[in-house]
Scaffold this motif. Sequence first.
Motif, PDB file in Angstrom:
ATOM      1  N   CYS A 189      12.528  54.562  67.990  1.00 36.01           N
ATOM      2  CA  CYS A 189      13.118  54.249  69.297  1.00 36.01           C
ATOM      3  C   CYS A 189      14.506  54.880  69.423  1.00 36.01           C
ATOM      4  O   CYS A 189      15.338  54.750  68.525  1.00 36.01           O
ATOM      5  N   PRO A 202      14.601  52.074  76.280  1.00 33.82           N
ATOM      6  CA  PRO A 202      13.363  52.410  77.003  1.00 33.82           C
ATOM      7  C   PRO A 202      12.340  51.277  76.871  1.00 33.82           C
ATOM      8  O   PRO A 202      12.226  50.644  75.829  1.00 33.82           O
ATOM      9  N   THR A 252       9.184  51.010  76.158  1.00 25.29           N
ATOM     10  CA  THR A 252       8.034  51.674  75.561  1.00 25.29           C
ATOM     11  C   THR A 252       7.578  50.884  74.343  1.00 25.29           C
ATOM     12  O   THR A 252       8.355  50.116  73.763  1.00 25.29           O
ATOM     13  N   CYS A 257       9.810  50.990  71.363  1.00 22.90           N
ATOM     14  CA  CYS A 257      11.078  50.272  71.500  1.00 22.90           C
ATOM     15  C   CYS A 257      10.863  48.788  71.792  1.00 22.90           C
ATOM     16  O   CYS A 257      11.805  48.103  72.205  1.00 22.90           O
ATOM     17  N   ASP A 277      11.073  51.400  83.527  1.00 22.43           N
ATOM     18  CA  ASP A 277      11.111  52.404  82.458  1.00 22.43           C
ATOM     19  C   ASP A 277      12.247  52.176  81.464  1.00 22.43           C
ATOM     20  O   ASP A 277      12.181  52.651  80.324  1.00 22.43           O
ATOM     21  N   GLU A 278      13.288  51.463  81.891  1.00 23.66           N
ATOM     22  CA  GLU A 278      14.441  51.259  81.017  1.00 23.66           C
ATOM     23  C   GLU A 278      15.181  49.991  81.405  1.00 23.66           C
ATOM     24  O   GLU A 278      15.299  49.661  82.591  1.00 23.66           O
TER      25      GLU A 278
END
Length: 241
Positions: A89, A106, A108, A111, A229-230
Amino acid sequence: MTAFQGLKTVVLLGALAGLSACGQADKTAEKADAAPAEAPQAAPEAAPVAGGAPTIDQMMGVQVAYLESKLGPARTVQDKERTYEIGDCTVRVSADGGEVVGYAVPMTPACSTQALAALKDYDLPQKIDLTMGEFAAARGNVDFKADCLTLCGNAADPWVHLESLGPRAFPGIRASAVMVSDATIDASFRIRDAIKAAKGEDYVIDTTFNCSADFDQLAIRELKTVRIDEIEVGYVPYGGC
């Protein structure tokens, strides 16, 4: 050898055998007394996350030198922003005067440990596929911001944001979506068209909407199903308003 002599020999051998056995018993007892009691085993420690690194939310307010003693040197440094690798990450860290004042993670799978820790700190749903609508519902009062909504150019992908102030001195948190997916682009264009119809094209081009709360509820409705997304903690508010 007479019978009497044989009897003496048997008695003598028996006595020697008894003395030998007693000696061995004494030595065994001495060893037992000398051996320390076996200490109880300590409970195993919990395995640290991300290969031994702490979660990034624990690093708010610490000195950069301390942060790097845990994470290693920064991958990149640009002005007040630094990037670090925590496992697979990559996180962004904002530093001011050598102190960590913010970070961005992020949303994801790679992460997830870092992102979910940040979400938990702000009582947000613990899910990596969190949407803008879920963020707004959990935080209550949020503000809409965008890098741009028209004539954005090709230098970098523009982002749309929902920002939520923190309580008192606690840093605020911002949910962001990059305008690359169809869902995010379509929602952003609907917001753009509504603002343009109400305020005119220059109002959109100059991003004056970032200085007003007039279109916050419209933006929240249009971005409801857009995936975040973040997540950014301790974001820098838009200036110039």
